[in-house]
Design a protein around this motif. Structure first.
Motif, PDB file in Angstrom:
ATOM      1  N   LYS A 179      40.633  15.641  17.739  1.00 15.87           N
ATOM      2  CA  LYS A 179      40.208  14.394  19.067  1.00 15.87           C
ATOM      3  C   LYS A 179      40.345  13.194  18.456  1.00 15.87           C
ATOM      4  CE  LYS A 179      35.394  16.124  18.380  1.00 15.87           C
ATOM      5  NZ  LYS A 179      36.386  16.999  16.947  1.00 15.87           N
ATOM      6  N   PRO A 180      40.444  12.473  19.064  1.00 12.02           N
ATOM      7  CA  PRO A 180      40.282  10.496  18.501  1.00 12.02           C
ATOM      8  C   PRO A 180      39.055  10.729  16.900  1.00 12.02           C
ATOM      9  CG  PRO A 180      40.493  10.414  20.140  1.00 12.02           C
ATOM     10  CD  PRO A 180      40.551  11.730  20.713  1.00 12.02           C
ATOM     11  N   PHE A 202      41.182   3.917  21.333  1.00  8.82           N
ATOM     12  CA  PHE A 202      41.852   5.151  22.428  1.00  8.82           C
ATOM     13  C   PHE A 202      41.155   5.410  23.692  1.00  8.82           C
ATOM     14  CE2 PHE A 202      41.699   6.233  18.359  1.00  8.82           C
ATOM     15  CZ  PHE A 202      42.803   6.950  17.718  1.00  8.82           C
ATOM     16  N   LYS A 203      42.287   5.714  24.314  1.00 13.09           N
ATOM     17  CA  LYS A 203      41.513   5.655  25.859  1.00 13.09           C
ATOM     18  C   LYS A 203      42.256   6.076  26.909  1.00 13.09           C
ATOM     19  CE  LYS A 203      42.703   2.391  28.709  1.00 13.09           C
ATOM     20  NZ  LYS A 203      43.416   0.633  29.821  1.00 13.09           N
ATOM     21  N   GLN A 204      41.302   6.910  27.990  1.00 13.66           N
ATOM     22  CA  GLN A 204      42.342   8.064  29.030  1.00 13.66           C
ATOM     23  C   GLN A 204      42.261   7.459  29.815  1.00 13.66           C
ATOM     24  OE1 GLN A 204      41.053  11.984  27.407  1.00 13.66           O
ATOM     25  NE2 GLN A 204      43.000  11.676  27.039  1.00 13.66           N
ATOM     26  N   PRO A 209      37.010   3.096  27.158  1.00 15.18           N
ATOM     27  CA  PRO A 209      38.256   3.063  25.337  1.00 15.18           C
ATOM     28  C   PRO A 209      37.094   3.594  24.567  1.00 15.18           C
ATOM     29  CG  PRO A 209      38.913   1.149  26.665  1.00 15.18           C
ATOM     30  CD  PRO A 209      37.524   1.643  27.624  1.00 15.18           C
ATOM     31  N   PHE A 257      48.241  12.473  19.312  1.00 12.90           N
ATOM     32  CA  PHE A 257      47.514  12.082  20.699  1.00 12.90           C
ATOM     33  C   PHE A 257      48.295  11.718  21.786  1.00 12.90           C
ATOM     34  CE2 PHE A 257      45.010  10.703  16.716  1.00 12.90           C
ATOM     35  CZ  PHE A 257      43.831  12.257  16.676  1.00 12.90           C
ATOM     36  N   ASP A 259      48.227  12.573  24.954  1.00 21.71           N
ATOM     37  CA  ASP A 259      47.232  12.017  26.101  1.00 21.71           C
ATOM     38  C   ASP A 259      46.674  10.853  25.822  1.00 21.71           C
ATOM     39  OD1 ASP A 259      49.124  15.092  26.775  1.00 21.71           O
ATOM     40  OD2 ASP A 259      47.031  15.917  26.578  1.00 21.71           O
ATOM     41  N   TRP A 260      46.765  10.295  25.380  1.00 20.89           N
ATOM     42  CA  TRP A 260      46.069   9.078  25.062  1.00 20.89           C
ATOM     43  C   TRP A 260      46.683   7.952  24.757  1.00 20.89           C
ATOM     44  CZ3 TRP A 260      40.092   9.007  24.904  1.00 20.89           C
ATOM     45  CH2 TRP A 260      39.355  10.144  24.461  1.00 20.89           C
ATOM     46  N   GLN A 261      46.178   6.935  25.577  1.00 18.45           N
ATOM     47  CA  GLN A 261      46.415   5.884  25.314  1.00 18.45           C
ATOM     48  C   GLN A 261      45.922   4.858  23.398  1.00 18.45           C
ATOM     49  OE1 GLN A 261      45.924   4.092  29.783  1.00 18.45           O
ATOM     50  NE2 GLN A 261      47.144   2.595  28.088  1.00 18.45           N
ATOM     51  N   ILE A 262      46.138   4.414  23.122  1.00 17.78           N
ATOM     52  CA  ILE A 262      45.752   3.651  22.183  1.00 17.78           C
ATOM     53  C   ILE A 262      46.062   2.106  21.440  1.00 17.78           C
ATOM     54  CG2 ILE A 262      45.601   4.594  19.381  1.00 17.78           C
ATOM     55  CD1 ILE A 262      46.843   7.609  20.388  1.00 17.78           C
TER      56      ILE A 262
END
Length: 296
Positions: A179-180, A202-204, A209, A257, A259-262
């Motif tokens: 995880k982040p 980090f954002k889903q 965020p 990661f 599945d995450w926007q970073i």
């Protein structure tokens, strides 16, 4: 008074220097100074205030520029439109991009353009400075930024997605990253920019965020150096997807990661095609823009 004199006046006014205008027009600075003095004598007006440190427009010079520049732009536009009816794209096209974007994304795509338009001479300027487009005589610039700069016009070339990646060797021999928040236990390879050194975002979808603080023992000055450090297994790093697309595809680097926007700054950043705000686009610039937009 001729168009060349008026064009020279505009160049001096916009660049703020006889020497810069002379360099742009490939003239001797003393010749530029004499031509401007002659224009002032003909108009019976002082257009510039001169000092040892700077050159600036007088009030009369500012008003004269406001009248003259649109006329020159209209004449250039009319000439260009007429030329496009009978001529193929031609001339020198001066294009600038950052060193990393130029080497990784731009240059591998220019071979076909070079063959398709044999009458266009390319002058590629790779620099990590944001060059002044007018002072550097740039026809087209590619800039990496969250949004379009207000004093320029252009179009978005591509949207930039950032990934946190590491080599398979690094991931096999260090604490796992599930995880982040786990990134805080690792020494990251970091671009030496203020917004990249201390924390990443980090954002889903639909979530607030996360701001994760990072630590590092390795700072690098550009994206190419960052990629090389990641390949050497020095640590994980945040890098634009266009820099490492090939390495992700062949497995030399792994997306930690997916599945995450970073991001380090803004989730909506991109690469932009920019050009000076003029009333027309030369055909050579137009065909380059269209070509690059089709290279996704």
């Amino acid at each position: 008074m001729d168009l060349r004199t008026l064009t020279l006046f505009c160049d001096v006014a916009e660049l703020g220097s006889f020497a810069e205008a002379a360099r742009k027009q490939r003239r001797d600075p003393s010749q530029v100074s004499r031509i401007i003095a002659g224009l002032e004598q003909q108009l019976a007006l002082r257009l510039f205030t001169r000092s040892t440190r700077r050159l600036s427009l007088t009030e009369a010079g500012e008003r004269y520029l406001l009248r003259v520049r649109p006329i020159l732009d209209e004449l250039s536009a009319a000439e260009e439109e007429a030329r496009q009816l009978t001529q193929v794209p031609s001339g020198r096209l001066r294009l600038t991009a950052s060193t990393a974007f130029g080497q990784v994304w731009l240059l591998p795509r220019l071979g076909e353009f070079y063959r398709r338009y044999p009458d266009i001479n390319l002058d590629i300027v790779l620099s990590d400075e944001n060059l002044d487009l007018i002072a550097a005589d740039i026809d087209l610039a590619i800039r990496l930024a969250p949004s379009l700069q207000s004093h320029l016009v252009g179009r978005q070339l591509l949207q930039t997605r950032y990934r946190v990646v590491a080599s398979p060797h690094y991931l096999a021999h260090n604490a796992r990253l599930h995880k982040p928040e786990d990134i805080t236990q690792h020494n990251c390879v970091v671009l030496n920019l203020a917004n990249y050194r201390s924390r990443w975002l980090f954002k889903q979808l639909g979530q607030t965020p996360l701001e994760i603080k990072i630590q590092s023992r390795m700072l690098v000055s550009n994206a190419l150096a960052l990629r090389e450090c990641l390949l050497q297994g020095i640590g994980p790093g945040l890098v634009a997807e266009w820099v490492i697309a090939e390495e992700l595809a062949n497995g030399e680097l792994q997306d930690i990661f997916p599945d995450w926007q970073i991001s380090a700054t803004d989730f909506n950043t991109g690469a932009w095609l920019l050009y000076p705000s003029r009333q027309y686009l030369p055909q050579k610039t137009r065909v380059m823009i269209e070509y690059l937009l089709n290279q996704q």
